[in-house]
Design a protein around this motif. Sequence first.
Motif, short mmCIF file in Angstrom:
data_model
loop_
_atom_site.label_atom_id
_atom_site.label_comp_id
_atom_site.label_asym_id
_atom_site.label_seq_id
_atom_site.Cartn_x
_atom_site.Cartn_y
_atom_site.Cartn_z
N LEU A 9 0.83 -1.20 0.00
CA LEU A 9 0.00 0.00 0.00
C LEU A 9 0.86 1.25 0.00
O LEU A 9 1.94 1.26 0.60
N TYR A 11 0.08 5.10 1.13
CA TYR A 11 -0.87 6.07 1.68
C TYR A 11 -0.37 7.45 1.31
O TYR A 11 0.79 7.78 1.57
N THR A 13 -1.13 11.32 2.00
CA THR A 13 -1.86 12.18 2.93
C THR A 13 -1.64 13.64 2.61
O THR A 13 -0.62 14.02 2.05
N ILE A 62 -6.83 11.40 2.88
CA ILE A 62 -5.96 10.23 2.82
C ILE A 62 -6.38 9.43 1.59
O ILE A 62 -7.57 9.20 1.37
N CYS A 63 -5.40 8.99 0.83
CA CYS A 63 -5.66 8.09 -0.29
C CYS A 63 -4.90 6.80 -0.05
O CYS A 63 -3.72 6.82 0.29
N GLU A 64 -5.59 5.68 -0.21
CA GLU A 64 -4.94 4.38 -0.13
C GLU A 64 -4.82 3.82 -1.54
O GLU A 64 -5.82 3.62 -2.22
N GLN A 99 3.84 10.75 1.18
CA GLN A 99 3.61 9.34 0.86
C GLN A 99 4.25 8.44 1.91
O GLN A 99 5.31 8.74 2.43
#
Length: 105
Positions: A9, A11, A13, A62-64, A99
């Motif tokens: 993953l 992330y 932010t 937040i992007c996953e 990131q």
Amino acid sequence: MSASTAPTLVYVTYQGTPGTRFDRTYYVERHLPLVMQAWGRYGLESVAAFFPAEGREGTIAICECRFRDAAAIDAAFASPQTPAVMADVAHFTDVAPAQLRATPL
């Protein structure tokens, strides 16, 4: 499954204040599809956006990004599509994204 082939993953932010410009609609409807289109061919499997409660200082988005493995992240970030993905950030915010890579246990 070895650590090198485990899903990995990223992330992404964004930090800000209640007055920070962040267009959630653009982010979800335009930016995330651009990310998926650009990096899907390199092993990006999915993207998801999360938004903490509005009106608070700190994390505003937040992007996953779920990649097939660590090599897929490296390939995506080194791809010729990455400059367009990064340039698109200015369309929805003035905040520089941060990131963090993570591997699920």
